[in-house]
Design an enzyme around this catalytic site. Sequence first.
Site, mmCIF file in Angstrom:
data_model
loop_
_atom_site.group_PDB
_atom_site.id
_atom_site.type_symbol
_atom_site.label_atom_id
_atom_site.label_comp_id
_atom_site.label_asym_id
_atom_site.label_seq_id
_atom_site.Cartn_x
_atom_site.Cartn_y
_atom_site.Cartn_z
ATOM 1 N N GLU A 169 0.792 -1.239 0.000
ATOM 2 C CA GLU A 169 0.000 0.000 0.000
ATOM 3 C C GLU A 169 0.818 1.280 0.000
ATOM 4 O O GLU A 169 0.835 2.017 0.998
ATOM 5 C CB GLU A 169 -0.929 0.009 1.218
ATOM 6 C CG GLU A 169 -1.923 -1.126 1.217
ATOM 7 C CD GLU A 169 -2.979 -0.992 2.315
ATOM 8 O OE1 GLU A 169 -2.813 -0.153 3.204
ATOM 9 O OE2 GLU A 169 -3.959 -1.735 2.263
ATOM 10 N N GLU A 357 -5.411 -8.493 0.929
ATOM 11 C CA GLU A 357 -5.928 -8.158 2.264
ATOM 12 C C GLU A 357 -7.411 -7.838 2.162
ATOM 13 O O GLU A 357 -7.843 -7.133 1.247
ATOM 14 C CB GLU A 357 -5.257 -6.915 2.865
ATOM 15 C CG GLU A 357 -3.902 -7.159 3.462
ATOM 16 C CD GLU A 357 -3.301 -5.913 4.098
ATOM 17 O OE1 GLU A 357 -4.071 -5.050 4.580
ATOM 18 O OE2 GLU A 357 -2.069 -5.813 4.113
HETATM 19 C C1 BGC Z 1 -2.479 -2.542 6.041
HETATM 20 C C2 BGC Z 1 -2.371 -3.293 7.336
HETATM 21 C C3 BGC Z 1 -3.434 -2.792 8.295
HETATM 22 C C4 BGC Z 1 -4.786 -3.082 7.690
HETATM 23 C C5 BGC Z 1 -5.968 -2.672 8.559
HETATM 24 C C6 BGC Z 1 -3.874 -2.260 5.593
HETATM 25 O O1 BGC Z 1 -3.970 -0.921 5.285
HETATM 26 O O2 BGC Z 1 -1.714 -3.153 5.054
HETATM 27 O O3 BGC Z 1 -1.081 -3.149 7.823
HETATM 28 O O4 BGC Z 1 -3.315 -3.336 9.565
HETATM 29 O O5 BGC Z 1 -4.913 -2.433 6.468
HETATM 30 O O6 BGC Z 1 -5.968 -1.308 8.778
#
Ligand code: BGC
Length: 446
Positions: A169, A357
Amino acid sequence: MDRLTRTLFGSDFEWGVSTAAFQIEGACDADGKGESIWDAFTAKKGKVIGGHKADIACNFYYNFKEDIDLLKKLHIPNFRFSISWTRVLPDGTGKVNQEGINYYNRVIDYCLEQGIEPWLTVYHWDLPQELEQKGGWTNRQIVDWFSNYTEICARSFGDRVKHWMVMNEPSVFSGAGYFFGIHAPGRTGIKNFLPVIHHVVLSMVAGARKLREILPDANIGTTFSCSHIEPASQSKRDIAAAHRADALVNRLFIEPVLGLGYPVNEIPVLSDMQKYILPGDEENMHFDFDFIGLQNYTREIVKYSFLTPYIHARLVKAAQRKVPLTAMGWEVYPRAIYHILKKFDAYPQIKKIIITENGAAFPDDLIDGNVADVQRLDYIRENLQQILAARQEGVNVQGYFVWTLTDNFEWAEGYHPRFGLVHVDFETQQRTIKSSGYWYSDFLKG
Ligand code: BGC
């Protein structure tokens, strides 16, 4: 709708969980590790809610076997984690810390012994503090520092690691860290942000090329955060504002990498970046990634705002919209991931998408050894339904990684937002598999 099963996604679909070094490892100065910008940032007063630090976090550095055993127990075949730059190179450049390399070798080897495939992120936000003192991402020399670090990772781990992500990101670590100052290193303003954008793009490409050169057979990607954006109304002004916000949030880093340049038309201040773009840079701004990692959590509603500099657009907070919220204050809106997949699939340059993610924080209660996190379970299931819908319409999405395995250190929010499939008692380091973890496991088992 049909019952959601793993088989519906096809046998080649990759399933996993994602983590990041700083959020889980702890052991912040063990075995020669150097200081990162997040070590420095969390040591300052008022930067992290509750003054929380990540010196111990989930103690993964010492307990990694226990957590990898959990992956196996839960039938999770792929584990995404990141390398801490300062374990490998305590000063960011120069002398390699063999102890750091040995540690990641132990983690990788243990994964493989348990039949779990490691997916490595080279950079998940923990820049060496020593490099920050030399300007960090604002200093163009970072392109060399970053390629050198990537080269060391590739040469050390590439014989066993087949899946790589160069960065996590870029828009978040550069925007929150160098424009808003709410993340490490806490710098602010457009003067910092503009050179950072360009140096991050050059570094992402330089890192990817290093990986390709050293590991020609590796599966190489990089990850982007993305939010589905809608205008607050059908007025021309709100529609145009949403378009600008979309350029900033979703297009700024990926488009140059795909060879499309920066979205200067939508964000005119980007033309001030010209002074950082040197002759020859254009050839070094794009790379043919094997996959693009997309990370989506929510949607945003955008309104025209005269007062917001540079983009004249602002978010209408989810809390004001009377919609269901996560503990981060983000709207629960699973359809967002469907729109995001459709949007990115429309770029002909993207070969393959992996959701690297997706997940949600909710205030979990540990009662009699159980965490009945129905909201998280529903969130994941409904997001998977949307991914399946996109896939059935021909979107080339080939993997899904839940954020995250265990509750962990959520950056400036500290330990309160819990995102894990597994609950962590941060006093005792006791792990308890939540209902969502059992659900994911049953789903993966088929
Ligand atoms: C990031 C993580 C973060 C997650 C939840 C993403 O932006 O890669 O490191 O914990 O979102 O906020």
